[in-house]
Design an enzyme around this catalytic site. Structure first.
Site, PDB file in Angstrom:
ATOM      1  N   ASN A   9      54.039  -4.911  13.807  1.00  0.00           N
ATOM      2  CA  ASN A   9      53.899  -4.323  15.152  1.00  0.00           C
ATOM      3  C   ASN A   9      54.907  -5.032  16.054  1.00  0.00           C
ATOM      4  O   ASN A   9      54.697  -6.177  16.433  1.00  0.00           O
ATOM      5  CB  ASN A   9      52.453  -4.550  15.628  1.00  0.00           C
ATOM      6  CG  ASN A   9      52.256  -4.166  17.078  1.00  0.00           C
ATOM      7  OD1 ASN A   9      53.105  -3.503  17.679  1.00  0.00           O
ATOM      8  ND2 ASN A   9      51.121  -4.566  17.639  1.00  0.00           N
ATOM      9  N   LYS A  11      55.669  -4.401  19.045  1.00  0.00           N
ATOM     10  CA  LYS A  11      55.303  -4.391  20.470  1.00  0.00           C
ATOM     11  C   LYS A  11      56.519  -3.943  21.305  1.00  0.00           C
ATOM     12  O   LYS A  11      57.314  -3.129  20.817  1.00  0.00           O
ATOM     13  CB  LYS A  11      54.747  -5.750  20.887  1.00  0.00           C
ATOM     14  CG  LYS A  11      53.613  -6.185  19.943  1.00  0.00           C
ATOM     15  CD  LYS A  11      52.819  -7.363  20.406  1.00  0.00           C
ATOM     16  CE  LYS A  11      51.724  -7.661  19.390  1.00  0.00           C
ATOM     17  NZ  LYS A  11      50.841  -8.749  19.789  1.00  0.00           N
ATOM     18  N   HIS A  93      44.893  -0.878  20.210  1.00  0.00           N
ATOM     19  CA  HIS A  93      45.296  -2.293  20.187  1.00  0.00           C
ATOM     20  C   HIS A  93      44.705  -2.992  21.414  1.00  0.00           C
ATOM     21  O   HIS A  93      44.652  -2.411  22.502  1.00  0.00           O
ATOM     22  CB  HIS A  93      46.823  -2.396  20.182  1.00  0.00           C
ATOM     23  CG  HIS A  93      47.288  -3.788  19.911  1.00  0.00           C
ATOM     24  ND1 HIS A  93      47.257  -4.768  20.875  1.00  0.00           N
ATOM     25  CD2 HIS A  93      47.746  -4.386  18.785  1.00  0.00           C
ATOM     26  CE1 HIS A  93      47.691  -5.910  20.349  1.00  0.00           C
ATOM     27  NE2 HIS A  93      47.989  -5.696  19.073  1.00  0.00           N
ATOM     28  N   GLU A  95      45.847  -5.113  23.396  1.00  0.00           N
ATOM     29  CA  GLU A  95      46.732  -5.182  24.569  1.00  0.00           C
ATOM     30  C   GLU A  95      46.667  -3.889  25.371  1.00  0.00           C
ATOM     31  O   GLU A  95      46.757  -3.910  26.601  1.00  0.00           O
ATOM     32  CB  GLU A  95      48.171  -5.492  24.118  1.00  0.00           C
ATOM     33  CG  GLU A  95      48.295  -6.949  23.685  1.00  0.00           C
ATOM     34  CD  GLU A  95      49.450  -7.236  22.742  1.00  0.00           C
ATOM     35  OE1 GLU A  95      50.325  -6.379  22.542  1.00  0.00           O
ATOM     36  OE2 GLU A  95      49.457  -8.355  22.181  1.00  0.00           O
ATOM     37  N   GLU A 165      41.391  -7.501  14.561  1.00  0.00           N
ATOM     38  CA  GLU A 165      42.248  -8.445  15.277  1.00  0.00           C
ATOM     39  C   GLU A 165      41.429  -9.151  16.360  1.00  0.00           C
ATOM     40  O   GLU A 165      41.245  -8.588  17.459  1.00  0.00           O
ATOM     41  CB  GLU A 165      43.409  -7.710  15.954  1.00  0.00           C
ATOM     42  CG  GLU A 165      44.338  -7.003  14.993  1.00  0.00           C
ATOM     43  CD  GLU A 165      45.719  -6.821  15.596  1.00  0.00           C
ATOM     44  OE1 GLU A 165      46.684  -7.275  14.963  1.00  0.00           O
ATOM     45  OE2 GLU A 165      45.836  -6.262  16.692  1.00  0.00           O
ATOM     46  N   GLY A 171      48.774 -13.687  19.026  1.00  0.00           N
ATOM     47  CA  GLY A 171      49.850 -14.419  19.696  1.00  0.00           C
ATOM     48  C   GLY A 171      49.512 -15.852  20.059  1.00  0.00           C
ATOM     49  O   GLY A 171      50.258 -16.498  20.787  1.00  0.00           O
ATOM     50  N   SER A 210      48.108 -13.696  14.677  1.00  0.00           N
ATOM     51  CA  SER A 210      48.813 -14.920  14.278  1.00  0.00           C
ATOM     52  C   SER A 210      49.029 -15.058  12.774  1.00  0.00           C
ATOM     53  O   SER A 210      49.020 -16.170  12.243  1.00  0.00           O
ATOM     54  CB  SER A 210      48.094 -16.158  14.834  1.00  0.00           C
ATOM     55  OG  SER A 210      48.166 -16.158  16.249  1.00  0.00           O
TER      56      SER A 210
HETATM   57  P1  PGA Z   1      50.566 -11.598  16.447  1.00  0.00           P
HETATM   58  O1  PGA Z   1      50.147 -10.100  16.930  1.00  0.00           O
HETATM   59  O2  PGA Z   1      50.799 -11.522  14.961  1.00  0.00           O
HETATM   60  O3  PGA Z   1      51.810 -11.903  17.229  1.00  0.00           O
HETATM   61  O4  PGA Z   1      49.410 -12.484  16.779  1.00  0.00           O
HETATM   62  C1  PGA Z   1      49.341  -9.293  16.141  1.00  0.00           C
HETATM   63  C2  PGA Z   1      49.059  -8.001  16.849  1.00  0.00           C
HETATM   64  O5  PGA Z   1      48.861  -8.008  18.076  1.00  0.00           O
HETATM   65  O6  PGA Z   1      49.014  -6.919  16.224  1.00  0.00           O
END
Ligand code: PGA
Length: 248
Positions: A9, A11, A93, A95, A165, A171, A210
């Site tokens: 992903n 982003k 997601h 976010e 997640e 992150g 992560s």
């Molecule tokens: P990350 O993000 O691997 O940077 O923690 C995962 C995600 O948000 O899908």
């Protein structure tokens, strides 16, 4: 057991210069059995789809609008993403749930539209730190998941992938223990087993938050983990390849 799925992903990262990372990845993909998907920003979907022709790489989108078409300036429909070459869409997601106030009902409409466009829906769920610290994480995730899966009255289910997640792991460099991940994936499998159709009950369950070359092997060896959704570590081929190789 089917091959593990590794989904990157990107982003809101990546442009023309980043296509070199895709080229590097394609040069090494024959070394893995994993099913690899990149979800770049929408601006790059068609270009990566062209690069991926004749390879095992799949391309997906990070979101779609919750309407099929019409007067929604700036938004992109599931059908448009399919037309651009996407094979799946990430929906719900955390976010987007946080920054765009997406509700479970909106997420369910997006998953329905992905299915209507012939695409798989990668449905994200995950508990907050507060839920985890109060011991309510399993109930929180089960509730969110069941409310975000399209109602069977809206039509036949399409392909579903669940991405677990934890919000606090995204992150942050923090991850749940392999035992905690296994427990949650079992709870997810249990909650989609009974009330829903056979197709939904068989949804693969990815872990995300992560994931990196340093922890991928440990996470992917949890028996209930069918793959990983990878953010930061998917942007550069040299970081993403170790995650992919950890999948087999
Ligand atoms: P990350 O993000 O691997 O940077 O923690 C995962 C995600 O948000 O899908």
């Amino acid at each position: 057991m089917a091959n593990k799925a590794i989904v990157g992903n990107w982003k809101m990262n990546g442009g023309t210069a980043t296509l070199a990372e895709v080229a590097s990845l394609l040069a090494e993909l024959h070394e893995t059995e994993a099913q690899v998907t990149i979800c770049p920003p929408a601006t790059l979907i068609s270009r990566i789809a062209e690069m991926a022709v004749g390879t095992s790489l799949k391309v997906g989108a990070q979101d779609c609008d919750d309407h099929a078409s019409g007067a929604h300036t700036g938004d992109i429909s599931a059908a448009m993403l399919a037309d651009a070459g996407a094979e799946c869409i990430i929906v719900g997601h955390s976010e987007r749930r946080a920054a765009h106030s997406e509700t479970d009902q909106m997420v369910a409409r997006k998953a329905r539209l992905a299915w209507d466009a012939g695409l798989a829906a990668i449905l994200c769920v995950g508990e907050s730190l507060e839920d985890r610290e109060s011991g309510a994480e399993i109930q929180a995730v089960q509730r969110q998941l069941l409310a975000s899966i399209p109602n069977p009255d809206t039509g036949e289910p399409g392909d579903l992938v669940v991405a677990y997640e934890p919000v606090w792991a995204i992150g942050s460099g923090k991850t749940p223990s392999p035992e905690q991940i296994g427990e949650m994936h079992r709870a997810i499998k249990d909650s989609i087993k009974e009330p829903l159709s056979g197709k939904i009950a068989k949804a693969p369950i990815l872990y995300g938050g992560s994931v990196s070359g340093a922890n991928a092997k440990e996470i992917l060896s949890v028996p209930e983990v069918d793959g990983a959704l990878v953010g930061g570590a998917s942007l550069k081929a040299r970081d993403f390849m170790p995650v992919i190789k950890a999948a087999g």
